[in-house]
Design a protein around this motif. Structure first.
Motif, PDB file in Angstrom:
ATOM      1  N   VAL A 135      -6.367   4.290   7.584  1.00  0.00           N
ATOM      2  CA  VAL A 135      -5.491   3.198   7.165  1.00  0.00           C
ATOM      3  C   VAL A 135      -4.249   3.129   8.062  1.00  0.00           C
ATOM      4  CG1 VAL A 135      -3.954   2.423   5.315  1.00  0.00           C
ATOM      5  CG2 VAL A 135      -6.254   3.161   4.760  1.00  0.00           C
ATOM      6  N   PHE A 140     -12.194  14.090  -8.468  1.00  0.00           N
ATOM      7  CA  PHE A 140     -11.400  13.491  -7.390  1.00  0.00           C
ATOM      8  C   PHE A 140     -10.266  14.402  -6.940  1.00  0.00           C
ATOM      9  CE2 PHE A 140     -13.950  10.045  -7.248  1.00  0.00           C
ATOM     10  CZ  PHE A 140     -13.949   9.221  -8.354  1.00  0.00           C
ATOM     11  N   ALA A 199       0.863  17.147   2.533  1.00  0.00           N
ATOM     12  CA  ALA A 199       1.299  16.838   1.172  1.00  0.00           C
ATOM     13  C   ALA A 199       0.119  16.847   0.208  1.00  0.00           C
ATOM     14  CB  ALA A 199       1.985  15.478   1.133  1.00  0.00           C
ATOM     15  N   LEU A 202       2.160  10.349  -5.286  1.00  0.00           N
ATOM     16  CA  LEU A 202       3.265  11.247  -4.953  1.00  0.00           C
ATOM     17  C   LEU A 202       4.196  11.480  -6.132  1.00  0.00           C
ATOM     18  CD1 LEU A 202       4.317  10.308  -1.301  1.00  0.00           C
ATOM     19  CD2 LEU A 202       3.067  12.295  -2.117  1.00  0.00           C
ATOM     20  N   LEU A 244     -11.217  12.850 -13.040  1.00  0.00           N
ATOM     21  CA  LEU A 244     -10.050  13.357 -12.316  1.00  0.00           C
ATOM     22  C   LEU A 244     -10.312  14.709 -11.662  1.00  0.00           C
ATOM     23  CD1 LEU A 244      -7.094  12.294 -14.641  1.00  0.00           C
ATOM     24  CD2 LEU A 244      -8.072  11.122 -12.662  1.00  0.00           C
ATOM     25  N   LEU A 268       0.838  -1.197   0.000  1.00  0.00           N
ATOM     26  CA  LEU A 268       0.000   0.000   0.000  1.00  0.00           C
ATOM     27  C   LEU A 268       0.872   1.246   0.000  1.00  0.00           C
ATOM     28  CD1 LEU A 268      -2.943   0.920   0.021  1.00  0.00           C
ATOM     29  CD2 LEU A 268      -2.841   0.996   2.505  1.00  0.00           C
ATOM     30  N   LEU A 310      -2.907  12.582  -9.349  1.00  0.00           N
ATOM     31  CA  LEU A 310      -3.848  11.611  -9.921  1.00  0.00           C
ATOM     32  C   LEU A 310      -3.393  11.271 -11.343  1.00  0.00           C
ATOM     33  CD1 LEU A 310      -7.259  13.138  -8.740  1.00  0.00           C
ATOM     34  CD2 LEU A 310      -6.317  10.944  -8.033  1.00  0.00           C
ATOM     35  N   ARG A 311      -3.409   9.977 -11.654  1.00  0.00           N
ATOM     36  CA  ARG A 311      -2.966   9.549 -12.986  1.00  0.00           C
ATOM     37  C   ARG A 311      -4.142   9.596 -13.965  1.00  0.00           C
ATOM     38  NH1 ARG A 311       1.898   6.787 -13.559  1.00  0.00           N
ATOM     39  NH2 ARG A 311       2.994   6.393 -11.593  1.00  0.00           N
ATOM     40  N   ASP A 312      -3.886  10.178 -15.160  1.00  0.00           N
ATOM     41  CA  ASP A 312      -4.921  10.071 -16.184  1.00  0.00           C
ATOM     42  C   ASP A 312      -4.795   8.709 -16.850  1.00  0.00           C
ATOM     43  OD1 ASP A 312      -3.156  12.274 -18.530  1.00  0.00           O
ATOM     44  OD2 ASP A 312      -2.766  10.203 -17.902  1.00  0.00           O
ATOM     45  N   PHE A 313      -5.690   8.423 -17.778  1.00  0.00           N
ATOM     46  CA  PHE A 313      -5.760   7.085 -18.348  1.00  0.00           C
ATOM     47  C   PHE A 313      -4.440   6.669 -18.987  1.00  0.00           C
ATOM     48  CE2 PHE A 313      -8.386   3.557 -19.577  1.00  0.00           C
ATOM     49  CZ  PHE A 313      -7.730   3.014 -20.667  1.00  0.00           C
ATOM     50  N   ARG A 343       0.438  20.880  -0.979  1.00  0.00           N
ATOM     51  CA  ARG A 343       1.551  20.843  -1.923  1.00  0.00           C
ATOM     52  C   ARG A 343       1.092  20.943  -3.346  1.00  0.00           C
ATOM     53  NH1 ARG A 343       5.564  16.180  -1.910  1.00  0.00           N
ATOM     54  NH2 ARG A 343       5.770  16.959  -4.005  1.00  0.00           N
ATOM     55  N   ASP A 353     -10.779   9.985 -17.477  1.00  0.00           N
ATOM     56  CA  ASP A 353     -10.189  11.321 -17.326  1.00  0.00           C
ATOM     57  C   ASP A 353     -11.199  12.357 -16.857  1.00  0.00           C
ATOM     58  OD1 ASP A 353      -7.856  10.904 -20.125  1.00  0.00           O
ATOM     59  OD2 ASP A 353      -7.833  10.193 -18.046  1.00  0.00           O
TER      60      ASP A 353
END
Lengths: 151, 137, 258
Positions: free
Chosen positions: B90, B74, B133, A67, B71, A58, A73-76, B137, B68
């Motif tokens: 967590v 989120f 963060a 990070l 995003l 995790l 956030l990752r795009d597709f 950030r 996309d």
């Protein structure tokens, strides 16, 4: 295997039924201690190990997904690039597996407190296990779908 | 159900509601109770998030147009705050579980309450760092 | 300290009539510095209400009979001074122990748990942990060797009452039985250790413990049941058994329930 056939001495020599009320399933006479050992210890150990592994996977997942990426956030396209790296794919798969194992055992432990009937608990345990396997299978399918996506 | 357990029960019955909620009955004098209750609550929260996360991830199957567009949502402030709280849950759950494992192997058995205090401190610290963060950030 | 009046808020439960249970306030005289809580209970019985039901025996914390909840905490009232638990004006609340069948008022039915401990069975005599040296006038080198004493556990069931898990699982063996089992593993004294291990290595045995540690906190006799339960778990996971325990099947081999 230990032998548990010999009867145990009775408490202070008092007669058989010393508990108030009816205790279903208890033999009417001596307090024979039957072997109760089951697999709960093994389940606990697996839960502990999967929990420990979870912390590692995790942590890697949070670093890789949030990070290292600008904006967090990752795009597709970024997701596809990431999953195409074998190490990342293996790490994410192990994360999913350890999460599901840990969650399934913990849920089963919770259910065991609610369900008194051994047969019903067995059914509930199977349902939980099947749900975990199905979720893992869905994750694998989803990963394959993403990796084989062509614009 | 083994006979010795039934004998210990002595005919005492506990109803389903009580079996489901006994762990929520406060015992403020016992820090271990709070550790157990919080461990269970954070576990339930994280399990719920896991389900929600799977539902969201299913949008990946719809390709870039499906994924996309999410995003921006989120990445909004309410979700980032939620992410911080989730990391708190967590982190606490993980450290609390580690505490139980340590106690099982005989480490810190004379200081189980202090161990819980340490778990709270460390998870609060890590959550604060993660929150900084994520949010600033 | 001069005598003063104290209100005792006592749980009254007629035998076999749970529906008529409730608190009743009885007032007695006390010298908080001199009296123990058990003195107040006895005074309430003797001077106010002869129908009050409670247990007592040795009056010096060696029998475990009188354990009750004093302001929500498990205590032996025979050695709990009034001044240590009373603020001087509020009523003192007395209830029977939790997680047990109430016979009447403050008396619970301990037979089921005590029978389980007898079924282990727990030998009551143990060796002393430290050597005992006899000091004579000369070189003081007379070693009397290993001494014996009674087990710490009073079977007062305060630990069972304090246990949150026992409040939710009536089949949980509980801290008293599990601690007794650990004592047999630690010091077999001719007992069948494998049989004891088989009894506790189960869903309602050691693996049900949630490490709350309330049992150890309330134990009046330094048994430390929580640490003993954890010790059993550690032994089950690592296979650290005394030589006598050769009959136990390893964890995970499973068995049908008895």
């Amino acid at each position: 295997m230990s032998t548990l056939q010999r009867p145990v001495r009775r408490y202070l020599g008092r007669p058989d039924s010393i508990a108030p009320g009816h205790v279903p399933g208890v033999p009417g006479s001596s307090f024979e201690a039957r072997r109760a050992a089951d697999r709960t210890g093994l389940l606990w150990l697996i839960k502990a190990i999967s929990g420990g592994l979870l912390i590692v996977f995790l942590g890697l997942h949070l670093i890789a997904q949030h990070l290292l990426v600008p904006g967090g956030l990752r795009d597709f396209a970024s997701v596809v690039d990431y999953l195409r790296q074998p190490l990342a794919l293996v790490t994410e798969t192990l994360l999913v597996a350890s999460v599901l194992v840990h969650a399934a055992i913990a849920t089963r432990t919770f259910a065991a407190e609610l369900v008194r009937n051994a047969g019903t608990l067995r059914v509930v345990s199977v349902v939980i296990a099947l749900a975990a396997v199905a979720t893992f299978g869905y994750t694998v399918w989803l990963t394959i779908s993403v990796l084989s996506w062509s614009a | 159900m083994d006979d010795i357990s039934r004998q210990v029960a002595g005919g005492r019955q506990i109803g389903l509601f009580r079996r489901a909620t006994y762990w929520l009955e406060p015992r403020w004098r016992d820090p271990g109770w709070l550790a157990f209750a919080m461990n269970r609550l954070t576990g339930v929260i994280v399990l719920g998030y896991l389900v929600a996360h799977m539902v969201v991830l299913s949008q990946l199957a719809a390709g870039p147009s499906g994924w996309d567009s999410l995003l921006a949502t989120f990445g909004s402030q309410p979700f980032l705050v939620g992410d911080t709280l989730l990391i708190g849950a967590v982190t606490f759950h993980a450290l609390s579980g580690a505490r139980v494992i340590m106690l099982t192997f005989g480490i810190g058995t004379r200081h189980s309450g202090a161990l819980f205090g340490l778990v709270l401190l460390v998870s609060a610290g890590l959550t604060a760092m993660a929150g900084w963060a994520i949010l600033f950030r | 300290m001069p005598e003063t009046r104290i209100r005792l808020r006592i749980w009254r439960q007629p035998a076999g009539a749970r529906e008529r249970a409730g608190f009743e306030t009885l007032e007695v005289t006390t010298d908080p510095q001199r009296d123990m809580v058990l003195d107040l209970i006895e005074r309430a019985w003797a001077e106010v209400d002869r129908t009050l039901v409670f247990r007592h025996a040795c009056h010096h914390a060696s029998c475990g009979t009188c354990a009750v909840l004093v302001d929500g905490r498990e205590r032996l009232p025979c050695v709990t001074s009034v001044q240590s638990v009373w603020d001087g004006h509020s009523p003192l609340t007395l209830k029977p122990l939790r997680n047990a069948t109430v016979v009447a008022d403050l008396a619970i039915e301990p037979a089921a748990v005590l029978a389980a401990m007898a079924a282990l069975p727990l030998p009551y005599v143990r060796t002393v942990e430290r050597e005992v040296r006899e000091c004579s006038g000369g070189d003081g080198d007379g070693d009397v060797g290993t001494a014996e004493r009674f087990e710490d556990c009073l079977e007062c069931l305060a630990c069972v009452s304090a246990c949150t898990v026992a409040g939710g699982d009536p089949d949980y063996l509980g801290p008293a039985v599990l601690a007794a089992a650990q004592r047999i593993v630690e010091e077999p004294r001719g007992q069948d250790v494998g049989r004891v291990i088989d009894m506790v290595d189960s869903e309602h045995g050691v693996w049900q413990c949630r490490a709350i540690w309330a049992c150890s906190a309330v134990c009046p006799s330094n048994v430390d049941p929580a640490a003993r339960i954890m010790d059993l778990r550690r032994r089950l996971l690592t296979g650290d058994w005394p030589a006598a325990a050769t009959t136990h099947a390893p964890a995970g081999s499973g068995a049908s329930h008895g």
